[in-house]
Scaffold this motif. Sequence first.
Motif, PDB file in Angstrom:
ATOM      1  N   ARG A  60       3.900  -0.127   9.699  1.00  0.00           N
ATOM      2  CA  ARG A  60       3.929   0.897   8.742  1.00  0.00           C
ATOM      3  C   ARG A  60       4.873   1.839   8.780  1.00  0.00           C
ATOM      4  N   THR A  61       5.115   2.271   9.988  1.00  0.00           N
ATOM      5  CA  THR A  61       6.210   3.556  10.304  1.00  0.00           C
ATOM      6  C   THR A  61       7.513   2.913   9.915  1.00  0.00           C
ATOM      7  N   GLU A  62       7.654   1.608  10.157  1.00  0.00           N
ATOM      8  CA  GLU A  62       8.964   1.076   9.880  1.00  0.00           C
ATOM      9  C   GLU A  62       9.190   0.895   8.187  1.00  0.00           C
ATOM     10  N   ILE A  63       8.057   0.460   7.621  1.00  0.00           N
ATOM     11  CA  ILE A  63       8.219   0.382   6.135  1.00  0.00           C
ATOM     12  C   ILE A  63       8.751   1.696   5.699  1.00  0.00           C
ATOM     13  N   LYS A  71       7.248   0.126  -0.585  1.00  0.00           N
ATOM     14  CA  LYS A  71       6.814   0.769   0.543  1.00  0.00           C
ATOM     15  C   LYS A  71       5.436   0.603   0.838  1.00  0.00           C
ATOM     16  N   ARG A  72       4.957  -0.675   0.004  1.00  0.00           N
ATOM     17  CA  ARG A  72       3.540  -0.802   0.018  1.00  0.00           C
ATOM     18  C   ARG A  72       3.198  -1.498   1.485  1.00  0.00           C
ATOM     19  N   PHE A  73       2.101  -1.254   2.013  1.00  0.00           N
ATOM     20  CA  PHE A  73       1.558  -1.577   3.360  1.00  0.00           C
ATOM     21  C   PHE A  73       0.455  -2.638   3.043  1.00  0.00           C
ATOM     22  N   HIS A 124      -0.404   3.278   0.834  1.00  0.00           N
ATOM     23  CA  HIS A 124      -1.378   2.462   1.683  1.00  0.00           C
ATOM     24  C   HIS A 124      -2.304   1.616   0.592  1.00  0.00           C
ATOM     25  N   PRO A 125      -2.901   0.703   0.956  1.00  0.00           N
ATOM     26  CA  PRO A 125      -3.439  -0.180  -0.374  1.00  0.00           C
ATOM     27  C   PRO A 125      -4.846   0.323  -0.682  1.00  0.00           C
ATOM     28  N   GLU A 126      -5.447   1.403   0.174  1.00  0.00           N
ATOM     29  CA  GLU A 126      -6.547   2.194  -0.414  1.00  0.00           C
ATOM     30  C   GLU A 126      -6.263   3.541  -0.957  1.00  0.00           C
ATOM     31  N   GLN A 134       1.094  12.027   8.177  1.00  0.00           N
ATOM     32  CA  GLN A 134      -0.268  11.772   7.959  1.00  0.00           C
ATOM     33  C   GLN A 134      -0.567  10.375   8.829  1.00  0.00           C
ATOM     34  N   LEU A 135       0.345   9.505   8.652  1.00  0.00           N
ATOM     35  CA  LEU A 135       0.066   8.265   9.433  1.00  0.00           C
ATOM     36  C   LEU A 135       0.054   8.424  10.891  1.00  0.00           C
TER      37      LEU A 135
END
Length: 178
Positions: A60-63, A71-73, A124-126, A134-135
């Motif tokens: 996710r950091t790389e995204i 930029k969707r995880f 983030h999907p949710e 934050q991540l």
Amino acid sequence: MTLKIAQVQSILENTPQVIADLLSDLDDALVLSNEGGDSWSPYDVLGHLIHGEKTDWMVRTEIILGDNEDKRFEPFDRFAQFQASQGKSLSQLLEEFRRLRKNNLLNLKSKDLSDKELERTGIHPEFGAVSLRQLLSAWAVHDLGHIAQISRVMAKQFTDEVGPWPKYLTILNYTPSE
């Protein structure tokens, strides 16, 4: 408190050794026991942390930092460890976690993140938009939560043996929300 990347990295660096210190040389009854129902044993938690090292935090950091406009995880499979850890010993899992975390932290440190980069976002999907700040903060808190969970699960194996002390041993009185 504003995220200080060095603080996050320190927590992340310490986690593999903390978990190894908690679990190494223990009887399987402590490592493989859970709190009943669908709760996780310390072994399961370790497998979950390994899966996160492979598919969550740095991916996710790389995204977030990447050039791709999307930029969707991908959703994280919180239960993948049950299959991925099958047949592995505790010592194998501890070593795998240590190696993966070390490599992920070397990768993270190599990025020499600026405050501007920490404010970049992914989807983030949710939760929707989340910043890299934050991540990374969530990654450290996730580790701390699972360290506490491992300790709690092992402590609960002694509930009957501590006699009248549960009144003062608050770890034995905690009920997980999941």
